[in-house]
Write a protein that holds these residues in place. Sequence first.
Motif, mmCIF file in Angstrom:
data_model
loop_
_atom_site.group_PDB
_atom_site.id
_atom_site.type_symbol
_atom_site.label_atom_id
_atom_site.label_comp_id
_atom_site.label_asym_id
_atom_site.label_seq_id
_atom_site.Cartn_x
_atom_site.Cartn_y
_atom_site.Cartn_z
ATOM 1 N N PRO A 134 0.824 -1.218 0.000
ATOM 2 C CA PRO A 134 0.000 0.000 0.000
ATOM 3 C C PRO A 134 0.857 1.265 0.000
ATOM 4 O O PRO A 134 1.938 1.285 0.584
ATOM 5 C CB PRO A 134 -0.810 -0.116 1.300
ATOM 6 C CG PRO A 134 -0.256 -1.246 2.067
ATOM 7 C CD PRO A 134 0.664 -2.034 1.192
ATOM 8 N N ASP A 135 0.361 2.281 -0.645
ATOM 9 C CA ASP A 135 1.019 3.592 -0.697
ATOM 10 C C ASP A 135 2.457 3.510 -1.204
ATOM 11 O O ASP A 135 3.323 4.260 -0.760
ATOM 12 C CB ASP A 135 0.995 4.279 0.678
ATOM 13 C CG ASP A 135 -0.403 4.518 1.179
ATOM 14 O OD1 ASP A 135 -1.273 4.874 0.353
ATOM 15 O OD2 ASP A 135 -0.644 4.339 2.386
ATOM 16 N N THR A 136 2.716 2.580 -2.080
ATOM 17 C CA THR A 136 4.075 2.398 -2.587
ATOM 18 C C THR A 136 4.051 2.333 -4.108
ATOM 19 O O THR A 136 3.218 1.650 -4.692
ATOM 20 C CB THR A 136 4.676 1.076 -2.050
ATOM 21 O OG1 THR A 136 4.658 1.115 -0.619
ATOM 22 C CG2 THR A 136 6.093 0.870 -2.535
ATOM 23 N N SER A 137 4.943 3.070 -4.719
ATOM 24 C CA SER A 137 5.154 2.912 -6.158
ATOM 25 C C SER A 137 6.643 2.691 -6.363
ATOM 26 O O SER A 137 7.472 3.282 -5.671
ATOM 27 C CB SER A 137 4.658 4.137 -6.941
ATOM 28 O OG SER A 137 5.344 5.296 -6.527
ATOM 29 N N VAL A 138 6.980 1.816 -7.263
ATOM 30 C CA VAL A 138 8.366 1.447 -7.515
ATOM 31 C C VAL A 138 8.728 1.864 -8.933
ATOM 32 O O VAL A 138 8.010 1.541 -9.882
ATOM 33 C CB VAL A 138 8.571 -0.077 -7.335
ATOM 34 C CG1 VAL A 138 10.006 -0.464 -7.653
ATOM 35 C CG2 VAL A 138 8.200 -0.501 -5.921
#
Length: 132
Positions: A24-28
């Motif tokens: 959640p709340d993560t972009s890579v």
Amino acid sequence: MYGARSYDDLVFKDDLFNIWPDMPDTSVHVTVDVGSPGWEGKVGFVPPYLEECAFSPENRVAVLCGPPIMITMCMKSLAKMGFADEQIVTTLEMRMQCGIGKCGRCNIGSKLVCIDGPVFTKAELNELPEEM
Ligand code: FES
């Protein structure tokens, strides 16, 4: 955001491609300097990719680690993107030798990186002598 010279140089591949993107709340965002057969991701250096991604500085802090030239270029990119110096954080641990305030090898002006850091904001770095 993470960059490496090539796909083979990337570490934590399972985390980068299989685990972290689903958190959640993560972009890579991953980029490599040089493409290779089978690599379908981004090719290019981190600083221009950072600007291309155009992250808003609102409620964000950028934490930079890596080669000094990459850190310097990313700081310039972040400034262009509207990040304040207080929102940009990096580490100077590469200057350290003993790490316990005894050898004096890590001094920058009146600061000892191992005692006063090694993590500094860009705003704090701006207050140090120009040797950076
Ligand atoms: S690393 Fe030796 S004094 Fe800081």
